[in-house]
Design a protein around this motif. Structure first.
Motif, PDB file in Angstrom:
ATOM      1  N   LEU A   1       0.833  -1.204   0.000  1.00  0.00           N
ATOM      2  CA  LEU A   1       0.000   0.000   0.000  1.00  0.00           C
ATOM      3  C   LEU A   1       0.867   1.253   0.000  1.00  0.00           C
ATOM      4  O   LEU A   1       0.576   2.231  -0.709  1.00  0.00           O
ATOM      5  CB  LEU A   1      -0.921   0.008   1.214  1.00  0.00           C
ATOM      6  N   LYS A   2       1.933   1.223   0.787  1.00  0.00           N
ATOM      7  CA  LYS A   2       2.830   2.373   0.860  1.00  0.00           C
ATOM      8  C   LYS A   2       3.581   2.574  -0.448  1.00  0.00           C
ATOM      9  O   LYS A   2       3.659   3.699  -0.970  1.00  0.00           O
ATOM     10  CB  LYS A   2       3.823   2.180   2.013  1.00  0.00           C
ATOM     11  N   GLU A   3       4.145   1.494  -0.986  1.00  0.00           N
ATOM     12  CA  GLU A   3       4.954   1.607  -2.196  1.00  0.00           C
ATOM     13  C   GLU A   3       4.137   2.070  -3.397  1.00  0.00           C
ATOM     14  O   GLU A   3       4.643   2.793  -4.262  1.00  0.00           O
ATOM     15  CB  GLU A   3       5.618   0.257  -2.493  1.00  0.00           C
ATOM     16  N   GLU A   4       2.889   1.670  -3.454  1.00  0.00           N
ATOM     17  CA  GLU A   4       2.038   2.115  -4.553  1.00  0.00           C
ATOM     18  C   GLU A   4       1.362   3.450  -4.273  1.00  0.00           C
ATOM     19  O   GLU A   4       0.637   3.981  -5.122  1.00  0.00           O
ATOM     20  CB  GLU A   4       0.982   1.046  -4.865  1.00  0.00           C
ATOM     21  N   ASP A   5       1.595   3.990  -3.072  1.00  0.00           N
ATOM     22  CA  ASP A   5       1.058   5.298  -2.673  1.00  0.00           C
ATOM     23  C   ASP A   5      -0.438   5.394  -2.949  1.00  0.00           C
ATOM     24  O   ASP A   5      -0.923   6.343  -3.576  1.00  0.00           O
ATOM     25  CB  ASP A   5       1.809   6.421  -3.411  1.00  0.00           C
ATOM     26  N   LEU A   6      -1.171   4.414  -2.458  1.00  0.00           N
ATOM     27  CA  LEU A   6      -2.612   4.403  -2.704  1.00  0.00           C
ATOM     28  C   LEU A   6      -3.330   5.556  -2.021  1.00  0.00           C
ATOM     29  O   LEU A   6      -4.403   5.974  -2.466  1.00  0.00           O
ATOM     30  CB  LEU A   6      -3.209   3.069  -2.245  1.00  0.00           C
ATOM     31  N   LEU A   7      -2.756   6.082  -0.950  1.00  0.00           N
ATOM     32  CA  LEU A   7      -3.384   7.219  -0.275  1.00  0.00           C
ATOM     33  C   LEU A   7      -3.586   8.378  -1.238  1.00  0.00           C
ATOM     34  O   LEU A   7      -4.652   8.989  -1.291  1.00  0.00           O
ATOM     35  CB  LEU A   7      -2.521   7.691   0.905  1.00  0.00           C
ATOM     36  N   SER A   8      -2.548   8.682  -2.000  1.00  0.00           N
ATOM     37  CA  SER A   8      -2.590   9.853  -2.880  1.00  0.00           C
ATOM     38  C   SER A   8      -3.383   9.604  -4.154  1.00  0.00           C
ATOM     39  O   SER A   8      -3.627  10.535  -4.926  1.00  0.00           O
ATOM     40  CB  SER A   8      -1.163  10.283  -3.245  1.00  0.00           C
ATOM     41  N   LYS A   9      -3.778   8.357  -4.381  1.00  0.00           N
ATOM     42  CA  LYS A   9      -4.493   8.027  -5.614  1.00  0.00           C
ATOM     43  C   LYS A   9      -6.008   7.938  -5.420  1.00  0.00           C
ATOM     44  O   LYS A   9      -6.734   7.552  -6.342  1.00  0.00           O
ATOM     45  CB  LYS A   9      -3.961   6.710  -6.177  1.00  0.00           C
ATOM     46  N   VAL A  10      -6.459   8.306  -4.231  1.00  0.00           N
ATOM     47  CA  VAL A  10      -7.894   8.245  -3.970  1.00  0.00           C
ATOM     48  C   VAL A  10      -8.617   9.322  -4.774  1.00  0.00           C
ATOM     49  O   VAL A  10      -8.093  10.417  -5.006  1.00  0.00           O
ATOM     50  CB  VAL A  10      -8.178   8.441  -2.456  1.00  0.00           C
ATOM     51  N   SER A  11      -9.817   9.029  -5.222  1.00  0.00           N
ATOM     52  CA  SER A  11     -10.641  10.025  -5.909  1.00  0.00           C
ATOM     53  C   SER A  11     -11.118  11.049  -4.884  1.00  0.00           C
ATOM     54  O   SER A  11     -11.621  10.683  -3.813  1.00  0.00           O
ATOM     55  CB  SER A  11     -11.842   9.352  -6.580  1.00  0.00           C
ATOM     56  N   GLN A  12     -10.955  12.322  -5.219  1.00  0.00           N
ATOM     57  CA  GLN A  12     -11.341  13.384  -4.289  1.00  0.00           C
ATOM     58  C   GLN A  12     -12.619  14.068  -4.758  1.00  0.00           C
ATOM     59  O   GLN A  12     -12.720  14.505  -5.907  1.00  0.00           O
ATOM     60  CB  GLN A  12     -10.207  14.410  -4.155  1.00  0.00           C
ATOM     61  N   VAL A  13     -13.576  14.160  -3.865  1.00  0.00           N
ATOM     62  CA  VAL A  13     -14.863  14.803  -4.151  1.00  0.00           C
ATOM     63  C   VAL A  13     -14.747  16.297  -3.887  1.00  0.00           C
ATOM     64  O   VAL A  13     -14.169  16.717  -2.875  1.00  0.00           O
ATOM     65  CB  VAL A  13     -15.977  14.192  -3.278  1.00  0.00           C
ATOM     66  N   SER A  14     -15.289  17.101  -4.774  1.00  0.00           N
ATOM     67  CA  SER A  14     -15.247  18.557  -4.588  1.00  0.00           C
ATOM     68  C   SER A  14     -16.195  18.980  -3.480  1.00  0.00           C
ATOM     69  O   SER A  14     -17.274  18.407  -3.302  1.00  0.00           O
ATOM     70  CB  SER A  14     -15.634  19.265  -5.888  1.00  0.00           C
ATOM     71  N   LEU A  15     -15.791  19.998  -2.747  1.00  0.00           N
ATOM     72  CA  LEU A  15     -16.637  20.565  -1.701  1.00  0.00           C
ATOM     73  C   LEU A  15     -17.513  21.663  -2.303  1.00  0.00           C
ATOM     74  O   LEU A  15     -17.120  22.326  -3.267  1.00  0.00           O
ATOM     75  CB  LEU A  15     -15.779  21.147  -0.578  1.00  0.00           C
ATOM     76  N   PRO A  16     -18.693  21.902  -1.737  1.00  0.00           N
ATOM     77  CA  PRO A  16     -19.589  22.929  -2.298  1.00  0.00           C
ATOM     78  C   PRO A  16     -19.109  24.347  -1.980  1.00  0.00           C
ATOM     79  O   PRO A  16     -18.399  24.585  -0.992  1.00  0.00           O
ATOM     80  CB  PRO A  16     -20.925  22.629  -1.609  1.00  0.00           C
ATOM     81  N   ASP A  17     -19.499  25.263  -2.825  1.00  0.00           N
ATOM     82  CA  ASP A  17     -19.310  26.702  -2.579  1.00  0.00           C
ATOM     83  C   ASP A  17     -17.854  27.093  -2.328  1.00  0.00           C
ATOM     84  O   ASP A  17     -17.572  28.035  -1.567  1.00  0.00           O
ATOM     85  CB  ASP A  17     -20.169  27.145  -1.382  1.00  0.00           C
ATOM     86  N   GLY A  18     -16.920  26.371  -2.927  1.00  0.00           N
ATOM     87  CA  GLY A  18     -15.519  26.751  -2.793  1.00  0.00           C
ATOM     88  C   GLY A  18     -14.925  26.550  -1.415  1.00  0.00           C
ATOM     89  O   GLY A  18     -13.875  27.117  -1.088  1.00  0.00           O
ATOM     90  N   LEU A  19     -15.564  25.719  -0.585  1.00  0.00           N
ATOM     91  CA  LEU A  19     -15.042  25.466   0.765  1.00  0.00           C
ATOM     92  C   LEU A  19     -13.738  24.685   0.704  1.00  0.00           C
ATOM     93  O   LEU A  19     -13.458  23.976  -0.259  1.00  0.00           O
ATOM     94  CB  LEU A  19     -16.063  24.683   1.586  1.00  0.00           C
ATOM     95  N   ALA A  20     -12.947  24.790   1.765  1.00  0.00           N
ATOM     96  CA  ALA A  20     -11.685  24.056   1.863  1.00  0.00           C
ATOM     97  C   ALA A  20     -11.387  23.773   3.324  1.00  0.00           C
ATOM     98  O   ALA A  20     -11.844  24.480   4.228  1.00  0.00           O
ATOM     99  CB  ALA A  20     -10.551  24.850   1.230  1.00  0.00           C
ATOM    100  N   TYR A  21     -10.624  22.695   3.547  1.00  0.00           N
ATOM    101  CA  TYR A  21     -10.211  22.350   4.909  1.00  0.00           C
ATOM    102  C   TYR A  21      -8.994  23.190   5.307  1.00  0.00           C
ATOM    103  O   TYR A  21      -8.083  23.407   4.501  1.00  0.00           O
ATOM    104  CB  TYR A  21      -9.872  20.867   4.997  1.00  0.00           C
ATOM    105  N   ALA A  22      -8.988  23.643   6.554  1.00  0.00           N
ATOM    106  CA  ALA A  22      -7.904  24.501   7.042  1.00  0.00           C
ATOM    107  C   ALA A  22      -7.022  23.803   8.064  1.00  0.00           C
ATOM    108  O   ALA A  22      -5.856  24.164   8.231  1.00  0.00           O
ATOM    109  CB  ALA A  22      -8.487  25.775   7.667  1.00  0.00           C
ATOM    110  N   GLY A  23      -7.551  22.819   8.775  1.00  0.00           N
ATOM    111  CA  GLY A  23      -6.774  22.118   9.791  1.00  0.00           C
ATOM    112  C   GLY A  23      -7.083  22.620  11.191  1.00  0.00           C
ATOM    113  O   GLY A  23      -7.419  23.798  11.395  1.00  0.00           O
ATOM    114  N   SER A  24      -6.970  21.743  12.172  1.00  0.00           N
ATOM    115  CA  SER A  24      -7.343  22.092  13.554  1.00  0.00           C
ATOM    116  C   SER A  24      -6.452  23.169  14.152  1.00  0.00           C
ATOM    117  O   SER A  24      -6.900  23.945  15.005  1.00  0.00           O
ATOM    118  CB  SER A  24      -7.292  20.833  14.429  1.00  0.00           C
ATOM    119  N   SER A  25      -5.202  23.228  13.736  1.00  0.00           N
ATOM    120  CA  SER A  25      -4.312  24.259  14.280  1.00  0.00           C
ATOM    121  C   SER A  25      -4.804  25.647  13.907  1.00  0.00           C
ATOM    122  O   SER A  25      -4.647  26.601  14.681  1.00  0.00           O
ATOM    123  CB  SER A  25      -2.889  24.051  13.771  1.00  0.00           C
ATOM    124  N   ALA A  26      -5.438  25.785  12.723  1.00  0.00           N
ATOM    125  CA  ALA A  26      -6.014  27.079  12.344  1.00  0.00           C
ATOM    126  C   ALA A  26      -7.176  27.428  13.260  1.00  0.00           C
ATOM    127  O   ALA A  26      -7.369  28.599  13.631  1.00  0.00           O
ATOM    128  CB  ALA A  26      -6.469  27.036  10.889  1.00  0.00           C
TER     129      ALA A  26
END
Length: 451
Positions: free
Chosen positions: A300-325
């Motif tokens: 799983l690591k060598e094929e980097d499956l994490l980065s190959k996941v299909s990403q769904v768009s968020l509505p209204d231009g929203l984005a994640y900022a992270g808990s530290s923000a």
């Protein structure tokens, strides 16, 4: 001296009968419908199942020198995608190591496509069984209508035949162009007629709903054992007998293992017992399977499956900022959160070596599977752990509009996205909420920017 002579005569007459006349046992060990579950995920105490415990269970009978026949009912994976393909390969290698004599085709196996099945049949020497299925594909692969095993000894001769059916109700448009599924009764009739007088036991692996297996048992009293599915949650309580034929299931998810014991003495074969056993902590993890599971994580690591996941768009231009923000303005809440199980959820994956597993990462990070959400540690360290936005949603709009209070609202159904029956069967919202609820903010403890 007379006593010694009597003992010698007794041993000479009776001991050979004891040794050579003792019945041998044939053990039919069955699993199936793993649906990609290689091991307990570790999300809660008391989980059962996994290939490591299964290997230990099977090995416990090897030293007894009985006839051991592990068989698989089908459905190694649960769907499509590269991770499911890797799981299927790992399970195929695990079954080869455990000495499986056959794998009955389930609908999930067929849906993976003929290429993967061909690969397993060649690389792992997997014997595929399906009495009413024909795969039409230009790949080197053989699907057996039946599998016959024969064992001979000076004191006994034992023959066992395995048949397999796949319910026509599981046919779908996605497989129609390369798979033909025939009516089970019509496919079984000539095979059972041919085998009935030539074998001691006929075993049917019935990859069908249980109701169909019951009808098969009524139609074919020649069958000695039916191993069935489908989607049976509690297999220990589901054993029934029709025409004295046991109809049993190993359940799903690889949590249980089934075993049917038969005694063999000369030409007589008798069923002794049929049991379904949970693979709990009583069975230690097999070292060979642990190494195989580590290899799975490396793949799983060598094929980097994490980065190959299909990403769904968020509505209204929203984005994640992270808990530290979030913590810039909500420091008291942030400090409280960081001490909860949510605040260290990513570290639990690192500790177990599952931090590159997409199936695990989605519930241990923030926003995985969405645009701007977690993708990998190197790029998204601010999104590790189950953060504020896992419950409240992507926070970019709130950060730009700090006085917009509607963002604080949450939907309690979000909890059950990860706290489902498989990973959190004891989930009770009020109790779990008590463990992670953060302090309430008032005007006196808010930062000046928020007042």
């Amino acid at each position: 001296m007379k006593y010694f002579n009597y003992c010698a005569i007794f041993l000479f007459i009776f001991l050979p009968i004891k040794i050579y006349g003792a019945p041998m046992q044939a053990l039919i060990i069955f699993s199936g419908e793993e649906l990609g579950n290689l091991e307990p995920c570790g999300c809660y105490e008391g989980q059962i199942g996994g290939i490591s415990r299964r290997h230990t269970f099977i090995n416990s009978f090897v030293k007894q020198k009985n006839i051991i026949l592990p068989v698989s009912l089908g459905d190694l994976s649960k769907g499509y995608g590269r991770q499911e393909e890797i799981k299927t390969e790992i399970l195929g290698r695990a079954m080869q190591e455990m000495g499986y004599v056959l794998h009955s085709l389930g609908e999930k196996d067929v849906e993976t496509g003929p290429q993967l099945l061909s690969y397993l049949s060649q690389v792992n020497n997997t014997t595929f069984l399906a009495s009413n299925v024909k795969i039409i594909a230009p790949f080197p692969m053989k699907v057996h209508q039946y599998v016959l095993k024969e064992y001979s000894h000076s004191e006994y001769s034992f023959k066992i035949a395995f048949l397999s059916i796949l319910s026509k109700s599981f046919s779908s448009a996605s497989i129609a162009n390369y798979v033909n599924i025939y009516e089970p009764v019509q496919a079984l009739k000539p095979l059972i007629k041919r085998l009935h007088d030539k074998v001691n036991i006929i075993v049917l692996l019935s990859h069908t709903p249980k109701e169909e297996s019951i009808e098969i048992a009524k139609f074919f009293p020649e069958i000695d054992l039916i191993i069935t599915g489908h989607d049976i949650e509690d297999p220990q309580d589901s054993i029934i007998y029709v025409n004295n034929i046991p109809i049993v299931s190993p359940g799903k998810g690889g949590k249980y293992i089934g075993i049917a014991r038969y005694s063999i003495q000369r030409n007589a074969t008798k069923r002794m017992s049929v049991d379904i056993i949970p693979l709990d902590r009583k069975y230690k993890d097999s070292e060979k399977m642990k190494l195989l599971l580590e290899e799975y994580q490396r793949m799983l690591k060598e094929e980097d499956l994490l980065s190959k996941v299909s990403q769904v768009s968020l509505p209204d231009g929203l984005a994640y900022a992270g808990s530290s923000a979030c913590g810039i303005c909500h420091k008291m809440i942030y400090d409280h959160w960081s001490k909860t199980a949510h605040g260290v959820s990513y570290e639990t994956l690192v500790y177990s070596g599952h931090q590159y597993d997409p199936e695990c990462i989605k519930c241990h990070t923030t926003g995985y599977g969405y645009v701007s959400g977690f993708l990998n540690y190197e790029e998204n360290q601010n999104l590790i752990n189950v953060g504020c936005e896992s419950c409240h949603g992507a926070g970019s709009f709130h950060i730009r509009n700090v006085n917009e209070t509607s963002y604080s609202l949450t939907d309690e159904n979000i909890c059950e996205t990860c706290h489902d029956s498989e990973h959190s069967p004891g989930f009770e919202r009020n109790e779990y909420w008590r463990r992670i609820v953060h302090p309430e903010e008032t005007l006196t403890n808010l930062p000046k920017v928020m007042k």
